[in-house]
Write a protein that holds these residues in place. Structure first.
Motif, PDB file in Angstrom:
ATOM      1  N   GLU A   1     -23.548 -16.841  37.458  1.00  0.00           N
ATOM      2  CA  GLU A   1     -24.938 -17.027  37.890  1.00  0.00           C
ATOM      3  C   GLU A   1     -25.577 -18.209  37.154  1.00  0.00           C
ATOM      4  OE1 GLU A   1     -28.834 -14.297  38.948  1.00  0.00           O
ATOM      5  OE2 GLU A   1     -27.293 -13.523  37.581  1.00  0.00           O
TER       6      GLU A   1
ATOM      7  N   TYR B   1     -20.741 -19.839  44.400  1.00  0.00           N
ATOM      8  CA  TYR B   1     -21.257 -18.831  45.322  1.00  0.00           C
ATOM      9  C   TYR B   1     -20.145 -17.875  45.766  1.00  0.00           C
ATOM     10  CZ  TYR B   1     -25.781 -21.167  45.944  1.00  0.00           C
ATOM     11  OH  TYR B   1     -27.033 -21.700  45.752  1.00  0.00           O
TER      12      TYR B   1
ATOM     13  N   PHE C   1     -19.286 -15.487  43.079  1.00  0.00           N
ATOM     14  CA  PHE C   1     -20.381 -14.559  42.836  1.00  0.00           C
ATOM     15  C   PHE C   1     -20.591 -13.611  44.014  1.00  0.00           C
ATOM     16  CE2 PHE C   1     -24.925 -13.638  41.617  1.00  0.00           C
ATOM     17  CZ  PHE C   1     -24.640 -13.150  40.356  1.00  0.00           C
TER      18      PHE C   1
END
Length: 230
Positions: A193, A224, A227
């Protein structure tokens, strides 16, 4: 005092204690704003390509073969060409030019830093650190040299030095090269993050070379994906 939003080291206690990590070198995304740019083109359709820049700089160097700044700008263009194309010959041209320049001006800090950059691409990490340290000692306020050092120390496994150099780069000049190093270090530590946020900052910071920003966008996409934000 280091502002928290720009801090790297406070987020990496395990790295600073010697925890093992591995990763790829961030060669290419360096802060070159301190290296004087060539005279602008008058091209009506967007910025010049790297080949156009090289053609102009080769002409400038031929007109003033003893002048050091044009040689350094040409060497930087050769390195960028190698980065964009993967052509080893471009790095070899830069290396020969810089070695010649350092014979004439062995203390030229820009040439020293660029020579370290070439060494990174050749995976000569110990030599890159030596060149980078020489440049840093000559001018400790230039962020570019800390990027060379951070990459070199990371690849040699000296993570505290890699983080310290990246933090110094970020403190001196929070640009795309600095943000990308911070993002890479966050990612290696598992802070996906935080890495995403820093890749976004790197993209917003921009670069004179579109390929560099495109590389950051790819890294952001990977973040991304990792995550779970598909």
């Amino acid at each position: 005092m280091i502002k928290e939003k720009h801090s790297i080291t406070s987020f990496f206690p395990s790295i600073r204690n010697g925890a093992a990590i591995c990763g790829s070198v961030l060669i290419g995304l360096l802060s070159l704003g301190e290296i004087a740019s060539a005279q602008p083109f008058s091209a009506p359709q967007g910025p010049p390509s790297i080949d156009q820049k090289i053609t102009l700089l080769e002409a400038q160097t031929a007109k003033a073969p003893k002048a050091i700044p044009p040689r350094n700008r040409l060497a930087a263009a050769y390195i960028q060409k190698g980065r964009e194309t993967g052509d080893a010959a471009s790095f070899q041209r830069a290396e020969r030019l810089l070695d010649h320049t350092l014979i004439d001006a062995p203390a030229d800090r820009t040439s020293l830093g660029l020579r370290g950059w070439v060494a990174l691409f050749k995976h000569e990490f110990k030599e890159a650190a030596v060149w980078g340290e020489k440049a840093r000692k000559a001018q400790p306020k230039i962020s570019f040299y800390y990027g060379v050092l951070s990459d070199a120390y990371l690849e040699m496994g000296d993570y505290p030095k890699a983080i310290d150099a990246a933090q110094k780069m970020l403190d001196l000049k929070p640009d795309q090269g600095a943000y990308s190093r911070a993002a890479h270090l966050r990612s290696l530590h598992g802070d996906i993050e935080g890495a995403i946020s820093l890749w976004q900052s790197a993209i917003r910071a921009g670069s004179p070379h579109s390929e560099n920003t495109a590389w950051c966008q790819v890294e952001l996409g990977d973040g991304y994906f990792n995550f779970g934000k598909l």
